[in-house]
Design a protein around this motif. Structure first.
Motif, PDB file in Angstrom:
ATOM      1  N   ALA A   1       0.923  -1.186  -0.013  1.00  0.00           N
ATOM      2  CA  ALA A   1      -0.173  -0.046  -0.105  1.00  0.00           C
ATOM      3  C   ALA A   1       0.888   1.294  -0.214  1.00  0.00           C
ATOM      4  O   ALA A   1       0.730   2.227  -0.768  1.00  0.00           O
ATOM      5  CB  ALA A   1      -0.980   0.011   1.226  1.00  0.00           C
TER       6      ALA A   1
ATOM      7  N   LEU B   1       0.828   4.154  -2.781  1.00  0.00           N
ATOM      8  CA  LEU B   1       0.451   5.496  -2.408  1.00  0.00           C
ATOM      9  C   LEU B   1       1.478   6.771  -2.258  1.00  0.00           C
ATOM     10  O   LEU B   1       1.396   7.676  -2.633  1.00  0.00           O
ATOM     11  CB  LEU B   1      -0.377   5.532  -1.285  1.00  0.00           C
ATOM     12  N   VAL B   2       2.574   6.234  -1.383  1.00  0.00           N
ATOM     13  CA  VAL B   2       3.617   7.162  -1.160  1.00  0.00           C
ATOM     14  C   VAL B   2       4.874   7.380  -2.562  1.00  0.00           C
ATOM     15  O   VAL B   2       5.135   8.455  -2.782  1.00  0.00           O
ATOM     16  CB  VAL B   2       4.314   7.093  -0.103  1.00  0.00           C
TER      17      VAL B   2
ATOM     18  N   GLY C   1       4.241   6.014  -5.437  1.00  0.00           N
ATOM     19  CA  GLY C   1       3.789   5.966  -7.047  1.00  0.00           C
ATOM     20  C   GLY C   1       4.132   4.669  -7.732  1.00  0.00           C
ATOM     21  O   GLY C   1       4.400   4.824  -9.071  1.00  0.00           O
TER      22      GLY C   1
ATOM     23  N   THR D   1       3.826   2.664   9.004  1.00  0.00           N
ATOM     24  CA  THR D   1       2.595   3.423   8.860  1.00  0.00           C
ATOM     25  C   THR D   1       2.211   4.390   9.881  1.00  0.00           C
ATOM     26  O   THR D   1       1.291   5.258   9.778  1.00  0.00           O
ATOM     27  CB  THR D   1       1.485   2.496   8.822  1.00  0.00           C
TER      28      THR D   1
ATOM     29  N   LEU E   1      -3.225   2.952   5.669  1.00  0.00           N
ATOM     30  CA  LEU E   1      -3.025   3.582   4.278  1.00  0.00           C
ATOM     31  C   LEU E   1      -4.102   3.383   3.400  1.00  0.00           C
ATOM     32  O   LEU E   1      -4.049   2.478   2.736  1.00  0.00           O
ATOM     33  CB  LEU E   1      -1.649   3.000   3.821  1.00  0.00           C
ATOM     34  N   SER E   2      -4.947   4.454   3.111  1.00  0.00           N
ATOM     35  CA  SER E   2      -6.087   4.195   2.577  1.00  0.00           C
ATOM     36  C   SER E   2      -5.862   5.106   1.055  1.00  0.00           C
ATOM     37  O   SER E   2      -5.000   5.633   0.833  1.00  0.00           O
ATOM     38  CB  SER E   2      -7.109   4.854   3.086  1.00  0.00           C
ATOM     39  N   GLY E   3      -6.882   4.835   0.290  1.00  0.00           N
ATOM     40  CA  GLY E   3      -7.010   5.351  -1.238  1.00  0.00           C
ATOM     41  C   GLY E   3      -6.081   4.669  -2.255  1.00  0.00           C
ATOM     42  O   GLY E   3      -5.702   5.333  -3.167  1.00  0.00           O
ATOM     43  N   LEU E   4      -6.051   3.255  -2.018  1.00  0.00           N
ATOM     44  CA  LEU E   4      -5.487   2.583  -3.133  1.00  0.00           C
ATOM     45  C   LEU E   4      -6.128   2.462  -4.460  1.00  0.00           C
ATOM     46  O   LEU E   4      -7.246   2.682  -4.415  1.00  0.00           O
ATOM     47  CB  LEU E   4      -5.577   0.932  -2.548  1.00  0.00           C
ATOM     48  N   PRO E   5      -5.481   2.590  -5.595  1.00  0.00           N
ATOM     49  CA  PRO E   5      -5.909   2.464  -6.836  1.00  0.00           C
ATOM     50  C   PRO E   5      -7.169   1.437  -6.921  1.00  0.00           C
ATOM     51  O   PRO E   5      -7.067   0.292  -6.506  1.00  0.00           O
ATOM     52  CB  PRO E   5      -4.751   1.954  -7.610  1.00  0.00           C
TER      53      PRO E   5
ATOM     54  N   SER F   1      -7.083  -0.822   1.840  1.00  0.00           N
ATOM     55  CA  SER F   1      -6.188   0.059   2.586  1.00  0.00           C
ATOM     56  C   SER F   1      -5.096  -1.106   3.242  1.00  0.00           C
ATOM     57  O   SER F   1      -5.464  -2.287   3.592  1.00  0.00           O
ATOM     58  CB  SER F   1      -6.784   0.911   3.613  1.00  0.00           C
TER      59      SER F   1
END
Length: 302
Positions: A69, A73-74, A76, A127, A132-136, A223
């Motif tokens: 994750a 997210l972080v 890219g 974390t 860690l949310s908002g994954l593709p 997440s």
């Protein structure tokens, strides 16, 4: 096979006690839920057949999932590369476990208990203790999507993992050595087989399956959860032992493990449908594990 008959009886009982049990939506949900524990149990089967144990799989699953994750997210990093790195990390952790067991001669329960704490701590450090949310959306397809609109993606992955495990255990020399090591390690060593190498590989496989399970769980939750997978190692052990693998090693069958995972999943689902307290379910699960281990030990003596 006793486990198969027990599974059928349990399904019959649950269908009589709850009219929701046999609905397509519930059965699909059960299959998806079972897949994670069933995949963890594959690696656990290899380890237990050698006479070992791996208590770190739940934490390794959470750690690899949060790494995947975070990379997406972080940093890219593309999905496929993040997944690959996560599974490789699981492989490395399995290799460390196996090396400490095989070469340092530290009991497996101590090594993997320490690794369980260490990897959980690493997940929390990575974390900051937050999910860690908002994954593709393309990544969440792994845990939530369907193949051909019917088969849940986690179930397809589970089936592929079991087919691979069956081939390894039953049709390759590696599988024969794994069984032989669990039956009589000293005799195998004296026959010229590199016992330490094969014991390490059993833990490596456990690390790989933990990484795959981490991928599925993270995708399903959308997440990276550093506290995910708490207690999953006990579910995996229960599935393996219920499936007929001897806790002392040397005997077991990979599809028995699958039936064990199905049994636990159906039991949990049925109890949830009936509104049984999750605390009561924990007590029942503990009693089932004790009973399964006792039965396994009794069969070993026979």
């Amino acid at each position: 096979m006793l486990i198969f008959v027990t599974f059928l009886i349990l399904c019959l009982i649950m269908s009589l006690l709850s009219d929701q049990f046999l609905t397509s939506s519930n059965l699909t949900n059960v299959a998806r839920q079972i897949s994670i524990n069933a995949i963890l149990a594959v690696g656990m089967t290899f380890v237990i057949i050698t006479g070992g144990i791996d208590l770190s799989v739940g934490s390794v699953m959470a750690f690899t999932g949060t790494i995947m994750a975070g990379l997406m997210l972080v940093s890219g990093i593309p999905i496929y590369l993040a997944v690959l790195i996560g599974i490789v990390l699981g492989t490395v952790i399995g290799y460390i476990n196996g090396t400490l067991v095989a070469y340092a001669k530290i009991p497996a329960i101590i090594v993997t208990l320490a690794m369980m704490e260490a990897t959980r701590g690493l997940a929390l450090l990575y974390t900051g203790g937050y999910p860690l949310s908002g994954l593709p959306e393309a990544f969440t397809f792994i845990g939530r999507g369907h193949v051909f609109g019917i088969i849940p993606m986690p179930v397809l992955i589970m089936v592929l993992v079991y087919i691979a495990a069956y081939i390894i255990l039953n049709h390759l020399p590696f599988g024969r050595y794994i069984y032989a090591i669990g039956g009589n390690e000293e005799a195998v060593r004296l026959s010229g087989v590199k016992v330490k190498r094969y014991k390490i590989m059993a833990y490596v496989i456990s690390g790989v399956t933990a990484g795959i399970a981490g991928m599925i769980l993270t995708s399903r939750l959308a997440s990276g959860q550093p506290m995910a997978g708490v207690g999953f190692e006990l579910d995996a052990i229960a599935a393996v032992v219920l499936g007929g693998t001897a806790i002392a090693g040397g005997r077991g069958h990979i599809f028995g493990t699958l039936l064990g995972a199905l049994l636990i999943g159906v039991l949990s689902n049925g109890l949830n449908l009936m509104g049984v307290s999750p605390y009561v379910q924990l007590v029942l699960k503990g009693l089932i594990i004790i009973g399964a281990i006792y039965y396994s030990s009794w069969r070993q003596k026979d």
